[in-house]
Scaffold this motif. Structure first.
Motif, PDB file in Angstrom:
ATOM      1  N   GLN A 171      46.166  49.579  59.777  1.00 20.16           N
ATOM      2  CA  GLN A 171      47.391  48.921  59.329  1.00 20.16           C
ATOM      3  C   GLN A 171      47.052  47.550  58.761  1.00 20.16           C
ATOM      4  N   ALA A 172      47.540  47.279  57.559  1.00 21.75           N
ATOM      5  CA  ALA A 172      47.224  46.004  56.907  1.00 21.75           C
ATOM      6  C   ALA A 172      48.481  45.417  56.286  1.00 21.75           C
ATOM      7  N   GLY A 173      48.612  44.097  56.401  1.00 23.01           N
ATOM      8  CA  GLY A 173      49.717  43.384  55.787  1.00 23.01           C
ATOM      9  C   GLY A 173      49.199  42.320  54.847  1.00 23.01           C
ATOM     10  N   TRP A 174      49.918  42.113  53.760  1.00 22.87           N
ATOM     11  CA  TRP A 174      49.497  41.178  52.705  1.00 22.87           C
ATOM     12  C   TRP A 174      50.590  40.159  52.455  1.00 22.87           C
ATOM     13  N   ILE A 175      50.228  38.867  52.482  1.00 25.44           N
ATOM     14  CA  ILE A 175      51.148  37.768  52.207  1.00 25.44           C
ATOM     15  C   ILE A 175      50.816  37.210  50.827  1.00 25.44           C
ATOM     16  N   SER A 176      51.824  37.120  49.955  1.00 27.37           N
ATOM     17  CA  SER A 176      51.564  36.594  48.617  1.00 27.37           C
ATOM     18  C   SER A 176      52.875  36.295  47.909  1.00 27.37           C
ATOM     19  N   ARG A 177      52.756  35.990  46.602  1.00 31.21           N
ATOM     20  CA  ARG A 177      53.890  35.837  45.702  1.00 31.21           C
ATOM     21  C   ARG A 177      53.590  36.576  44.408  1.00 31.21           C
ATOM     22  N   VAL A 178      54.597  37.157  43.825  1.00 32.59           N
ATOM     23  CA  VAL A 178      54.477  37.775  42.504  1.00 32.59           C
ATOM     24  C   VAL A 178      55.643  37.294  41.651  1.00 32.59           C
ATOM     25  N   TYR A 212      44.321  39.227  34.444  1.00 36.73           N
ATOM     26  CA  TYR A 212      42.938  38.966  34.049  1.00 36.73           C
ATOM     27  C   TYR A 212      42.376  40.160  33.309  1.00 36.73           C
ATOM     28  N   PHE A 213      41.334  39.885  32.551  1.00 42.41           N
ATOM     29  CA  PHE A 213      40.665  40.905  31.747  1.00 42.41           C
ATOM     30  C   PHE A 213      39.234  41.072  32.253  1.00 42.41           C
ATOM     31  N   LYS A 214      38.807  42.325  32.347  1.00 43.69           N
ATOM     32  CA  LYS A 214      37.437  42.641  32.753  1.00 43.69           C
ATOM     33  C   LYS A 214      36.709  43.253  31.559  1.00 43.69           C
ATOM     34  N   GLU A 215      35.743  42.534  31.029  1.00 48.21           N
ATOM     35  CA  GLU A 215      34.984  42.973  29.867  1.00 48.21           C
ATOM     36  C   GLU A 215      33.667  43.588  30.346  1.00 48.21           C
ATOM     37  N   ILE A 216      33.547  44.902  30.235  1.00 54.04           N
ATOM     38  CA  ILE A 216      32.330  45.590  30.669  1.00 54.04           C
ATOM     39  C   ILE A 216      31.414  45.735  29.451  1.00 54.04           C
ATOM     40  N   ARG A 217      30.524  44.772  29.280  1.00 54.64           N
ATOM     41  CA  ARG A 217      29.615  44.811  28.130  1.00 54.64           C
ATOM     42  C   ARG A 217      28.536  45.875  28.317  1.00 54.64           C
ATOM     43  N   SER A 218      28.118  46.040  29.568  1.00 51.17           N
ATOM     44  CA  SER A 218      27.161  47.083  29.927  1.00 51.17           C
ATOM     45  C   SER A 218      27.271  47.264  31.429  1.00 51.17           C
ATOM     46  N   ALA A 219      26.547  48.237  31.974  1.00 55.06           N
ATOM     47  CA  ALA A 219      26.603  48.476  33.413  1.00 55.06           C
ATOM     48  C   ALA A 219      26.130  47.260  34.200  1.00 55.06           C
ATOM     49  N   ASN A 220      25.261  46.448  33.588  1.00 57.63           N
ATOM     50  CA  ASN A 220      24.694  45.301  34.282  1.00 57.63           C
ATOM     51  C   ASN A 220      25.338  43.980  33.883  1.00 57.63           C
ATOM     52  N   GLU A 221      26.305  44.001  33.000  1.00 63.90           N
ATOM     53  CA  GLU A 221      26.946  42.767  32.559  1.00 63.90           C
ATOM     54  C   GLU A 221      28.450  42.960  32.464  1.00 63.90           C
ATOM     55  N   VAL A 222      29.142  42.371  33.434  1.00 63.73           N
ATOM     56  CA  VAL A 222      30.593  42.418  33.473  1.00 63.73           C
ATOM     57  C   VAL A 222      31.114  40.986  33.449  1.00 63.73           C
ATOM     58  N   ARG A 223      31.998  40.688  32.507  1.00 62.30           N
ATOM     59  CA  ARG A 223      32.577  39.359  32.401  1.00 62.30           C
ATOM     60  C   ARG A 223      34.067  39.433  32.693  1.00 62.30           C
ATOM     61  N   VAL A 224      34.553  38.409  33.393  1.00 63.51           N
ATOM     62  CA  VAL A 224      35.958  38.380  33.792  1.00 63.51           C
ATOM     63  C   VAL A 224      36.605  37.118  33.247  1.00 63.51           C
ATOM     64  N   GLN A 225      37.783  37.271  32.655  1.00 64.64           N
ATOM     65  CA  GLN A 225      38.542  36.142  32.131  1.00 64.64           C
ATOM     66  C   GLN A 225      39.914  36.114  32.780  1.00 64.64           C
ATOM     67  N   TYR A 226      40.234  34.989  33.454  1.00 60.11           N
ATOM     68  CA  TYR A 226      41.486  34.874  34.192  1.00 60.11           C
ATOM     69  C   TYR A 226      42.556  34.140  33.385  1.00 60.11           C
ATOM     70  N   TYR A 227      43.799  34.581  33.547  1.00 59.84           N
ATOM     71  CA  TYR A 227      44.973  33.886  33.022  1.00 59.84           C
ATOM     72  C   TYR A 227      45.943  33.751  34.195  1.00 59.84           C
ATOM     73  N   ARG A 228      45.620  32.798  35.075  1.00 61.43           N
ATOM     74  CA  ARG A 228      46.345  32.703  36.344  1.00 61.43           C
ATOM     75  C   ARG A 228      46.947  31.322  36.593  1.00 61.43           C
ATOM     76  N   LYS A 229      46.677  30.337  35.746  1.00 60.40           N
ATOM     77  CA  LYS A 229      47.200  29.002  35.983  1.00 60.40           C
ATOM     78  C   LYS A 229      48.727  29.026  35.958  1.00 60.40           C
ATOM     79  N   GLY A 230      49.339  28.440  36.973  1.00 57.49           N
ATOM     80  CA  GLY A 230      50.792  28.422  37.061  1.00 57.49           C
ATOM     81  C   GLY A 230      51.414  29.730  37.498  1.00 57.49           C
ATOM     82  N   SER A 231      50.600  30.647  37.994  1.00 56.68           N
ATOM     83  CA  SER A 231      51.118  31.950  38.413  1.00 56.68           C
ATOM     84  C   SER A 231      51.978  31.822  39.666  1.00 56.68           C
ATOM     85  N   ALA A 232      52.753  32.855  39.925  1.00 59.32           N
ATOM     86  CA  ALA A 232      53.600  32.858  41.119  1.00 59.32           C
ATOM     87  C   ALA A 232      52.769  32.689  42.381  1.00 59.32           C
ATOM     88  N   ALA A 233      51.639  33.378  42.461  1.00 60.34           N
ATOM     89  CA  ALA A 233      50.809  33.320  43.666  1.00 60.34           C
ATOM     90  C   ALA A 233      50.218  31.937  43.881  1.00 60.34           C
TER      91      ALA A 233
END
Length: 316
Positions: free
Chosen positions: A48-55, A89-110
């Motif tokens: 059993q798991a509970g999650w506290i957050s904002r959306v 956020y966006f996950k750019e999988i350039r190859s199996a060994n190179e994954v880049r992540v770009q966040y757009y989270r500033k000012g988010s509800a959470a």
């Protein structure tokens, strides 16, 4: 409730093609966040798991809540904010060994989560409180929420599990190091990666890091060392628990959350520390073989089949 966790989950967009994202014309939509990944991992393992957050009060926020609720996680403590958006956020999988992540989270509800969102009775009835180093990096109010949750857990003898989950993009290195060390001094169990240990203490030797983390105040340290597996350290013993090898890593993002879920599941099931770390290693390995943050999180019978079929050393 077995565990309660708190933090941000975002909408994840992944290009349907590999390579540079600028050439992608279509994307798949999923959801990802360290804390909800962890909570979903535990519900799939029978807990059993509970999650506290904002959306945000938007379509993406509604889709996220429906998805996480559908995975069996209690979302009764998630607030819907009508004046801030759900982060993406966006996950750019350039190859199996190179994954880049770009966040757009500033000012988010959470990022507007605050100590007023933390209910004492909700945390008090849990066996474990899980926190990550991501949440205090989002805003001062989020940092205050984490401190409030810790204070409540300590008041009610709820064990605290801390995954540093370092995100350098979110704050300065000096502040990150100071806050992570402060949190490490307040928790019962800490789950750092070797790189996070080096960032926090300037050391890379596993035995040295284990002792340094124990000296901060934790009673159990589990230090992840990639494909090699994970060490565990208590004041009485330490050991390296070998990892499970995989021939092809499809998506490494979320493996640490899977490890944390598998390990916590082992503790909840009354396994020894070594057996719990072994389960964590297995879940972490399984997550890397599937694209997506939560899509590879297994159910308990799948973990047991994987461990029985592979042993600790067989390629898959």
């Amino acid at each position: 409730m077995d565990i309660v966790t708190l933090g941000e989950t975002m909408v994840l967009f992944t290009p349907d093609s590999t390579g540079l994202m600028r050439y992608a014309n279509s994307f798949s939509r999923k959801f990802g966040g360290a804390e909800s990944n962890y909570a979903i991992g535990l519900t799939r393992l029978g807990h059993q798991a509970g999650w506290i957050s904002r959306v945000g009060d938007d379509e993406l926020g509604k889709a996220m809540l429906a998805f996480i609720r559908g995975e069996g996680v209690d979302v009764s403590q998630v607030k819907v904010d009508d004046s801030a958006p759900t982060g993406i956020y966006f996950k750019e999988i350039r190859s199996a060994n190179e994954v880049r992540v770009q966040y757009y989270r500033k000012g988010s509800a959470a990022s507007r989560l605050s100590m007023e969102d933390i209910r004492e009775d909700y945390i008090a009835q849990a066996k474990y409180l899980h926190i990550s180093g991501i949440t205090p990096a989002l805003s001062e109010s989020c940092h205050e929420a984490i401190n409030e949750a810790i204070a409540i857990a300590k008041k009610h003898d709820v064990k605290i599990i801390f995954d540093p989950n370092l995100r350098k993009k979110l704050w300065t290195e000096d502040k990150a190091r100071r806050v992570l060390l402060d949190l490490a001094a307040q928790v019962d169990i800490i789950l750092p990666g070797i790189d996070e240990g080096k960032f926090m203490f300037g050391e890379s030797d596993p035995e040295t890091l284990g002792r340094l983390f124990l000296d901060q105040g934790a009673s159990l340290v589990v230090l992840k060392v990639g494909a090699k597996g994970a060490y565990y350290f208590t004041n009485e013993e330490s050991k390296l628990v070998s990892g499970f090898k995989v021939d092809q890593i499809v998506d490494p993002v979320g493996a640490g959350d899977g490890f944390a879920a598998g390990f916590t599941s082992g503790l909840l099931d009354g396994l020894s520390i070594e057996q719990a770390v072994q389960r964590g290693n297995a879940v972490g390995a399984m997550v890397t073989m599937i694209n997506g943050d939560v899509e590879g999180l297994p159910e308990k019978y799948e973990v047991e089949n994987f461990m029985n079929a592979t042993g600790e050393d067989v390629s898959r």
